[in-house]
Design an enzyme around this catalytic site. Structure first.
Site, PDB file in Angstrom:
ATOM      1  N   ARG A  12       0.841  -1.211   0.000  1.00  0.00           N
ATOM      2  CA  ARG A  12       0.000   0.000   0.000  1.00  0.00           C
ATOM      3  C   ARG A  12       0.876   1.261   0.000  1.00  0.00           C
ATOM      4  NH1 ARG A  12      -0.479   4.621   2.617  1.00  0.00           N
ATOM      5  NH2 ARG A  12      -0.120   3.590   4.599  1.00  0.00           N
ATOM      6  N   ASP A  13       1.464   1.617   1.127  1.00  0.00           N
ATOM      7  CA  ASP A  13       2.299   2.825   1.196  1.00  0.00           C
ATOM      8  C   ASP A  13       3.452   2.717   0.210  1.00  0.00           C
ATOM      9  OD1 ASP A  13       3.753   5.069   2.070  1.00  0.00           O
ATOM     10  OD2 ASP A  13       3.239   4.741   4.157  1.00  0.00           O
ATOM     11  N   HIS A 203       4.645   4.127  12.788  1.00  0.00           N
ATOM     12  CA  HIS A 203       4.783   4.060  11.323  1.00  0.00           C
ATOM     13  C   HIS A 203       5.788   5.150  10.958  1.00  0.00           C
ATOM     14  CE1 HIS A 203       2.817   3.940   7.143  1.00  0.00           C
ATOM     15  NE2 HIS A 203       3.435   5.120   7.113  1.00  0.00           N
ATOM     16  N   HIS A 205       8.741   6.963   8.530  1.00  0.00           N
ATOM     17  CA  HIS A 205       9.406   7.153   7.237  1.00  0.00           C
ATOM     18  C   HIS A 205      10.858   7.545   7.491  1.00  0.00           C
ATOM     19  CE1 HIS A 205       6.048   6.801   4.299  1.00  0.00           C
ATOM     20  NE2 HIS A 205       5.329   6.928   5.406  1.00  0.00           N
ATOM     21  N   CYS A 236       3.914   9.242   0.831  1.00  0.00           N
ATOM     22  CA  CYS A 236       2.556   9.741   0.572  1.00  0.00           C
ATOM     23  C   CYS A 236       2.606  10.724  -0.592  1.00  0.00           C
ATOM     24  CB  CYS A 236       2.005  10.424   1.825  1.00  0.00           C
ATOM     25  SG  CYS A 236       0.408  11.187   1.552  1.00  0.00           S
ATOM     26  N   ASN A 245       9.475   4.331   3.554  1.00  0.00           N
ATOM     27  CA  ASN A 245       9.239   3.855   4.925  1.00  0.00           C
ATOM     28  C   ASN A 245      10.515   3.244   5.488  1.00  0.00           C
ATOM     29  OD1 ASN A 245       6.427   3.616   3.530  1.00  0.00           O
ATOM     30  ND2 ASN A 245       6.006   3.480   5.698  1.00  0.00           N
TER      31      ASN A 245
HETATM   32  P1  HMG Z   1     -13.026  14.161  -3.145  1.00  0.00           P
HETATM   33  O1  HMG Z   1     -12.763  14.597  -4.556  1.00  0.00           O
HETATM   34  O2  HMG Z   1     -13.264  15.212  -2.130  1.00  0.00           O
HETATM   35  O3  HMG Z   1     -14.179  13.090  -3.063  1.00  0.00           O
HETATM   36  O4  HMG Z   1     -11.792  13.267  -2.712  1.00  0.00           O
HETATM   37  P2  HMG Z   1     -15.688  13.142  -3.443  1.00  0.00           P
HETATM   38  O5  HMG Z   1     -16.438  12.517  -2.323  1.00  0.00           O
HETATM   39  O6  HMG Z   1     -16.097  14.539  -3.882  1.00  0.00           O
HETATM   40  O7  HMG Z   1     -15.767  12.182  -4.724  1.00  0.00           O
HETATM   41  C1  HMG Z   1     -15.070  12.470  -5.927  1.00  0.00           C
HETATM   42  C2  HMG Z   1     -15.034  11.202  -6.775  1.00  0.00           C
HETATM   43  O8  HMG Z   1     -14.266  10.186  -6.125  1.00  0.00           O
HETATM   44  C3  HMG Z   1     -16.412  10.590  -6.998  1.00  0.00           C
HETATM   45  O9  HMG Z   1     -16.351   9.915  -8.242  1.00  0.00           O
HETATM   46  C4  HMG Z   1     -16.513   9.561  -5.900  1.00  0.00           C
HETATM   47  O10 HMG Z   1     -17.412   8.534  -6.187  1.00  0.00           O
HETATM   48  C5  HMG Z   1     -15.093   9.036  -5.852  1.00  0.00           C
HETATM   49  P3  HMG Z   1     -16.844  10.602  -9.613  1.00  0.00           P
HETATM   50  O11 HMG Z   1     -18.271  10.956  -9.361  1.00  0.00           O
HETATM   51  O12 HMG Z   1     -15.969  11.826  -9.822  1.00  0.00           O
HETATM   52  O13 HMG Z   1     -16.613   9.536 -10.633  1.00  0.00           O
HETATM   53  N1  HMG Z   1     -14.710   8.514  -4.535  1.00  0.00           N
HETATM   54  C6  HMG Z   1     -14.108   7.336  -4.361  1.00  0.00           C
HETATM   55  N2  HMG Z   1     -13.734   6.371  -5.215  1.00  0.00           N
HETATM   56  C7  HMG Z   1     -13.139   5.271  -4.696  1.00  0.00           C
HETATM   57  N3  HMG Z   1     -12.893   5.133  -3.387  1.00  0.00           N
HETATM   58  C8  HMG Z   1     -13.245   6.070  -2.499  1.00  0.00           C
HETATM   59  C9  HMG Z   1     -13.885   7.227  -2.986  1.00  0.00           C
HETATM   60  N4  HMG Z   1     -14.357   8.340  -2.393  1.00  0.00           N
HETATM   61  C10 HMG Z   1     -14.852   9.118  -3.349  1.00  0.00           C
HETATM   62  N5  HMG Z   1     -12.970   5.919  -1.206  1.00  0.00           N
HETATM   63  C11 HMG Z   1     -11.001  11.417  -1.402  1.00  0.00           C
HETATM   64  C12 HMG Z   1     -11.746  12.732  -1.407  1.00  0.00           C
HETATM   65  C13 HMG Z   1     -10.787  11.033   0.032  1.00  0.00           C
HETATM   66  C14 HMG Z   1     -11.831  10.374  -2.128  1.00  0.00           C
HETATM   67  C15 HMG Z   1      -9.649  11.590  -2.147  1.00  0.00           C
HETATM   68  O14 HMG Z   1      -9.009  12.739  -1.681  1.00  0.00           O
HETATM   69  C16 HMG Z   1      -8.760  10.400  -1.988  1.00  0.00           C
HETATM   70  O15 HMG Z   1      -9.036   9.312  -2.451  1.00  0.00           O
HETATM   71  N6  HMG Z   1      -7.626  10.589  -1.322  1.00  0.00           N
HETATM   72  C17 HMG Z   1      -6.683   9.492  -1.124  1.00  0.00           C
HETATM   73  C18 HMG Z   1      -5.602   9.953  -0.272  1.00  0.00           C
HETATM   74  C19 HMG Z   1      -4.543   8.890  -0.159  1.00  0.00           C
HETATM   75  O16 HMG Z   1      -4.691   7.748  -0.548  1.00  0.00           O
HETATM   76  N7  HMG Z   1      -3.411   9.308   0.415  1.00  0.00           N
HETATM   77  C20 HMG Z   1      -2.338   8.391   0.646  1.00  0.00           C
HETATM   78  C21 HMG Z   1      -2.616   7.496   1.794  1.00  0.00           C
HETATM   79  S1  HMG Z   1      -2.368   8.307   3.367  1.00  0.00           S
HETATM   80  C22 HMG Z   1      -0.685   7.996   3.697  1.00  0.00           C
HETATM   81  O17 HMG Z   1       0.027   7.535   2.848  1.00  0.00           O
HETATM   82  C23 HMG Z   1      -0.175   8.287   5.062  1.00  0.00           C
HETATM   83  C24 HMG Z   1       0.047   6.973   5.857  1.00  0.00           C
HETATM   84  O18 HMG Z   1       0.975   6.140   5.215  1.00  0.00           O
HETATM   85  C25 HMG Z   1       0.566   7.307   7.250  1.00  0.00           C
HETATM   86  C26 HMG Z   1       1.720   8.319   7.230  1.00  0.00           C
HETATM   87  O19 HMG Z   1       2.790   8.001   6.690  1.00  0.00           O
HETATM   88  O20 HMG Z   1       1.491   9.385   7.789  1.00  0.00           O
HETATM   89  C27 HMG Z   1      -1.259   6.205   6.032  1.00  0.00           C
HETATM   90 MG    MG Z   2       3.142   6.390   5.321  1.00  0.00          MG
END
Ligand code: HMG
Ligand code: MG
Length: 299
Positions: A12-13, A203, A205, A236, A245
């Protein structure tokens, strides 16, 4: 012997921001390799918008190909829609992601801090009601790439909200690898005093080559659950400056040298790292890899 649980987040990450996209079948092969190496826990996917994170498309295909009884599998979900898709895939544990600052939440999941807090809490409550594992990342634990230093009180306060909502584990996440051993000792010590070590994970990095030193501080504070990624891949996409990581092989090497038990076979893990590097088209791996290879060849 002291036992440490490592949750590998490479599928994932590790892959979410890599220049190379791996297919769901390739991600399943990576997960199988990790399980064969003895990893007890793997974060296998994220149910996020494929427009936001194209590399995680096909999350349901990944989960559906797994033997869910084989290990603890987790998936990241950013909102209610992600939770519903995750549930439909059959995954038994989800993790929400709440960042410690206004800007990081907006950049990552397009929500204010207040909104992200309430959405994360609702998802955790639902997961508990549905009998799923409920985890919460509290991110940018030391520093935010947009707002700078994040106070320890903020991380403790957000973690408390996540526990109140039903989180069975809070993962303290150093998104951009900005922690150092002094800050890590203070934050992990404070978190353990507030919530107990068994409900916390770290967690880390490795941007500034301090992830292992910070992991040691977490261990000294009593934490026994860690996220890390095979080969040290990861970052991220919405946190500028985030590097990989903490490499699982470096963490396992440290733990084994310290007489701790992980259940992980380092030789098998190094094969997973080599395979992953080949798939990604470049050499990957933690700092210990050359020494480990020499050592294992001599054994
Ligand atoms: P948004 O544009 O505000 O969402 O994005 P929305 O609710 O307005 O929907 C827009 C479109 O996305 C729609 O589709 C929804 O159906 C679809 P359309 O009508 O345009 O075809 N949608 C989705 N599709 C699939 N799965 C979903 C979903 N939700 C809405 N869950 C949203 C908001 C949260 C969806 C977007 O910003 C997003 O997906 N962000 C992902 C962020 C991400 O993955 N970041 C990396 C992971 S976090 C990380 O790495 C940190 C971590 O490792 C810890 C650390 O190191 O700190 C965990
Ligand atoms: Mg991370």
């Amino acid at each position: 012997m002291d036992k440490v649980i490592i949750n590998d987040v490479a599928p994932r990450d590790g892959l979410q921001n890599d220049p190379v996209a791996l297919s769901p079948a390739e991600r399943v092969a990576l997960i199988d390799g990790l399980l064969d190496a003895g990893l007890p826990s793997v974060e296998v996917a994220s149910f996020v918008s494929p427009k936001a994170v194209p590399k995680m498309a096909g999350a349901a295909d990944v989960v559906e190909a797994l033997d869910l009884d084989r290990a603890d599998f987790h998936a990241l979900v950013p909102n209610r829609k992600g939770y519903e898709l995750a549930c439909a895939s059959g995954i038994r544990s989800v993790g929400v992601v709440l960042s410690g600052t206004e800007t990081m939440n907006r950049e990552n999941i397009n929500m204010s801090l207040d909104r992200a807090t309430s959405v994360c809490a609702e998802v955790l409550q639902q997961a508990r009601a549905d009998g799923l594992g409920a985890r919460a990342y509290v991110s940018v634990a030391f520093e935010c790439p947009f707002e700078g230093v994040v106070p320890d009180e903020t991380i403790e306060r957000l973690a408390a909200v996540m526990f109140d909502a039903g989180a069975d584990e809070v993962i303290v996440a150093d998104t951009i690898g900005a922690g150092n051993p002094l800050r890590a000792k203070a934050l992990f010590g404070r978190m353990v005093a507030a919530f107990g070590a068994t409900r916390l994970a770290a967690h880390l990095h490795d941007t500034r080559a301090l992830a292992l030193a910070n992991a040691w501080q977490a261990l000294e504070c009593g934490i026994r659950r860690f996220d890390s990624s095979a080969g040290g891949v990861g970052g991220c996409p919405f946190a500028p400056g985030a590097a990989g990581n903490l490499a699982t092989e470096d963490l396992v090497s440290l733990l084994h040298q310290a007489g701790m038990h992980t259940g992980i076979d380092l030789a098998a893990l190094l094969n997973v790292v080599s395979d992953l590097g080949q798939r990604l088209g470049r050499s990957i791996g933690g700092r210990t890899v050359p020494w480990l290879r020499r050592n294992l060849a001599a054994a």
